[in-house]
Motif scaffolding. Sequence first.
Motif, PDB file in Angstrom:
ATOM      1  N   LYS A  11       0.834  -1.202   0.000  1.00  0.00           N
ATOM      2  CA  LYS A  11       0.000   0.000   0.000  1.00  0.00           C
ATOM      3  C   LYS A  11       0.871   1.254   0.000  1.00  0.00           C
ATOM      4  N   THR A  12       0.353   2.284  -0.626  1.00  0.00           N
ATOM      5  CA  THR A  12       1.005   3.583  -0.641  1.00  0.00           C
ATOM      6  C   THR A  12       0.091   4.583   0.042  1.00  0.00           C
ATOM      7  N   VAL A  13       0.674   5.439   0.843  1.00  0.00           N
ATOM      8  CA  VAL A  13      -0.096   6.470   1.544  1.00  0.00           C
ATOM      9  C   VAL A  13       0.336   7.826   1.002  1.00  0.00           C
ATOM     10  N   LEU A  14      -0.628   8.614   0.554  1.00  0.00           N
ATOM     11  CA  LEU A  14      -0.362   9.985   0.121  1.00  0.00           C
ATOM     12  C   LEU A  14      -0.867  10.905   1.215  1.00  0.00           C
ATOM     13  N   LEU A  15       0.035  11.694   1.749  1.00  0.00           N
ATOM     14  CA  LEU A  15      -0.287  12.586   2.857  1.00  0.00           C
ATOM     15  C   LEU A  15      -0.015  14.022   2.421  1.00  0.00           C
ATOM     16  N   VAL A  16      -0.998  14.875   2.541  1.00  0.00           N
ATOM     17  CA  VAL A  16      -0.805  16.300   2.282  1.00  0.00           C
ATOM     18  C   VAL A  16      -0.804  16.974   3.650  1.00  0.00           C
ATOM     19  N   GLU A  17       0.358  17.496   4.025  1.00  0.00           N
ATOM     20  CA  GLU A  17       0.521  18.030   5.377  1.00  0.00           C
ATOM     21  C   GLU A  17       1.554  19.143   5.358  1.00  0.00           C
ATOM     22  N   HIS A  18       1.345  20.152   6.176  1.00  0.00           N
ATOM     23  CA  HIS A  18       2.272  21.262   6.252  1.00  0.00           C
ATOM     24  C   HIS A  18       2.990  21.348   7.598  1.00  0.00           C
ATOM     25  N   LYS A  19       2.594  20.545   8.546  1.00  0.00           N
ATOM     26  CA  LYS A  19       3.273  20.525   9.850  1.00  0.00           C
ATOM     27  C   LYS A  19       4.471  19.591   9.748  1.00  0.00           C
ATOM     28  N   MET A  20       5.661  20.190   9.825  1.00  0.00           N
ATOM     29  CA  MET A  20       6.870  19.420   9.570  1.00  0.00           C
ATOM     30  C   MET A  20       7.127  18.317  10.582  1.00  0.00           C
ATOM     31  N   ASP A  21       6.701  18.462  11.815  1.00  0.00           N
ATOM     32  CA  ASP A  21       6.906  17.373  12.776  1.00  0.00           C
ATOM     33  C   ASP A  21       6.093  16.149  12.374  1.00  0.00           C
ATOM     34  N   VAL A  22       4.903  16.360  11.828  1.00  0.00           N
ATOM     35  CA  VAL A  22       4.073  15.251  11.354  1.00  0.00           C
ATOM     36  C   VAL A  22       4.713  14.622  10.118  1.00  0.00           C
ATOM     37  N   VAL A  23       5.157  15.452   9.194  1.00  0.00           N
ATOM     38  CA  VAL A  23       5.795  14.956   7.968  1.00  0.00           C
ATOM     39  C   VAL A  23       7.033  14.132   8.307  1.00  0.00           C
ATOM     40  N   ARG A  24       7.875  14.657   9.170  1.00  0.00           N
ATOM     41  CA  ARG A  24       9.109  13.939   9.547  1.00  0.00           C
ATOM     42  C   ARG A  24       8.813  12.582  10.178  1.00  0.00           C
ATOM     43  N   SER A  25       7.753  12.513  10.953  1.00  0.00           N
ATOM     44  CA  SER A  25       7.472  11.255  11.645  1.00  0.00           C
ATOM     45  C   SER A  25       6.832  10.203  10.736  1.00  0.00           C
ATOM     46  N   LEU A  26       6.279  10.619   9.604  1.00  0.00           N
ATOM     47  CA  LEU A  26       5.540   9.683   8.759  1.00  0.00           C
ATOM     48  C   LEU A  26       6.145   9.418   7.384  1.00  0.00           C
ATOM     49  N   ALA A  27       6.861  10.383   6.831  1.00  0.00           N
ATOM     50  CA  ALA A  27       7.254  10.298   5.428  1.00  0.00           C
ATOM     51  C   ALA A  27       8.514   9.480   5.190  1.00  0.00           C
ATOM     52  N   ASP A  28       8.465   8.659   4.148  1.00  0.00           N
ATOM     53  CA  ASP A  28       9.640   7.965   3.639  1.00  0.00           C
ATOM     54  C   ASP A  28      10.210   8.758   2.464  1.00  0.00           C
ATOM     55  N   ARG A  29       9.347   9.573   1.862  1.00  0.00           N
ATOM     56  CA  ARG A  29       9.703  10.387   0.700  1.00  0.00           C
ATOM     57  C   ARG A  29       8.859  11.659   0.756  1.00  0.00           C
ATOM     58  N   ILE A  30       9.470  12.783   0.395  1.00  0.00           N
ATOM     59  CA  ILE A  30       8.749  14.050   0.372  1.00  0.00           C
ATOM     60  C   ILE A  30       8.819  14.635  -1.034  1.00  0.00           C
ATOM     61  N   ILE A  31       7.682  15.103  -1.501  1.00  0.00           N
ATOM     62  CA  ILE A  31       7.594  15.827  -2.762  1.00  0.00           C
ATOM     63  C   ILE A  31       7.068  17.213  -2.423  1.00  0.00           C
ATOM     64  N   LEU A  38       7.220  21.227  -9.445  1.00  0.00           N
ATOM     65  CA  LEU A  38       8.045  20.414  -8.563  1.00  0.00           C
ATOM     66  C   LEU A  38       9.244  21.216  -8.083  1.00  0.00           C
ATOM     67  N   MET A  39       9.355  21.343  -6.768  1.00  0.00           N
ATOM     68  CA  MET A  39      10.463  22.080  -6.175  1.00  0.00           C
ATOM     69  C   MET A  39      11.518  21.115  -5.637  1.00  0.00           C
ATOM     70  N   ALA A  40      11.081  19.992  -5.058  1.00  0.00           N
ATOM     71  CA  ALA A  40      12.012  19.023  -4.487  1.00  0.00           C
ATOM     72  C   ALA A  40      11.322  17.671  -4.380  1.00  0.00           C
ATOM     73  N   ASP A  41      12.121  16.623  -4.422  1.00  0.00           N
ATOM     74  CA  ASP A  41      11.600  15.260  -4.350  1.00  0.00           C
ATOM     75  C   ASP A  41      12.712  14.374  -3.808  1.00  0.00           C
ATOM     76  N   GLY A  42      12.421  13.656  -2.713  1.00  0.00           N
ATOM     77  CA  GLY A  42      13.432  12.744  -2.218  1.00  0.00           C
ATOM     78  C   GLY A  42      13.305  12.415  -0.754  1.00  0.00           C
ATOM     79  N   ASP A  43      14.409  12.013  -0.190  1.00  0.00           N
ATOM     80  CA  ASP A  43      14.524  11.647   1.209  1.00  0.00           C
ATOM     81  C   ASP A  43      14.140  12.848   2.080  1.00  0.00           C
ATOM     82  N   PRO A  44      13.350  12.622   3.129  1.00  0.00           N
ATOM     83  CA  PRO A  44      12.910  13.741   3.971  1.00  0.00           C
ATOM     84  C   PRO A  44      14.041  14.636   4.479  1.00  0.00           C
ATOM     85  N   ALA A  45      15.118  14.069   4.956  1.00  0.00           N
ATOM     86  CA  ALA A  45      16.224  14.878   5.491  1.00  0.00           C
ATOM     87  C   ALA A  45      16.829  15.760   4.406  1.00  0.00           C
TER      88      ALA A  45
END
Length: 74
Positions: A11-31, A38-45
Motif C-alpha cells: 500500500k502507498t499512503v499519500l499525505l498532504v501536510e504542512h506541519k513538519m513534525d508530522v511529515v518527519r514522523s511519517l514520510a519515507d519520501r517528500i515531494i 516540482l520544487m524538491a523530491d526525495g529523502d525527507p532529510a
Amino acid sequence: LIHEIKQDKSKTVLLVEHKMDVVRSLADRIIVLHNGTLMADGDPAEVIASPIVQQAYLGTAEVITEAMTEVAHG
C-alpha cells in the motif's frame, strides 16, 4: 493509523501536510510543489535541508520566485 497502514508494503499512503513534525514522523519520501511546479523530491532529510525549499518556505515572495527559477533552469 498511518503507521499501521505503512507496515503493509503493498500500500502507498499519500499525505498532504504542512506541519513538519508530522511529515518527519511519517514520510519515507517528500515531494514539494509550489504553484504546481516540482520544487524538491526525495529523502525527507535531504528535502528539508534543501536551500531552495528553506528559502521558499522561510523567505519572501521574491526569494520563492528566484528559487523556482533556479529549479526550472537547473
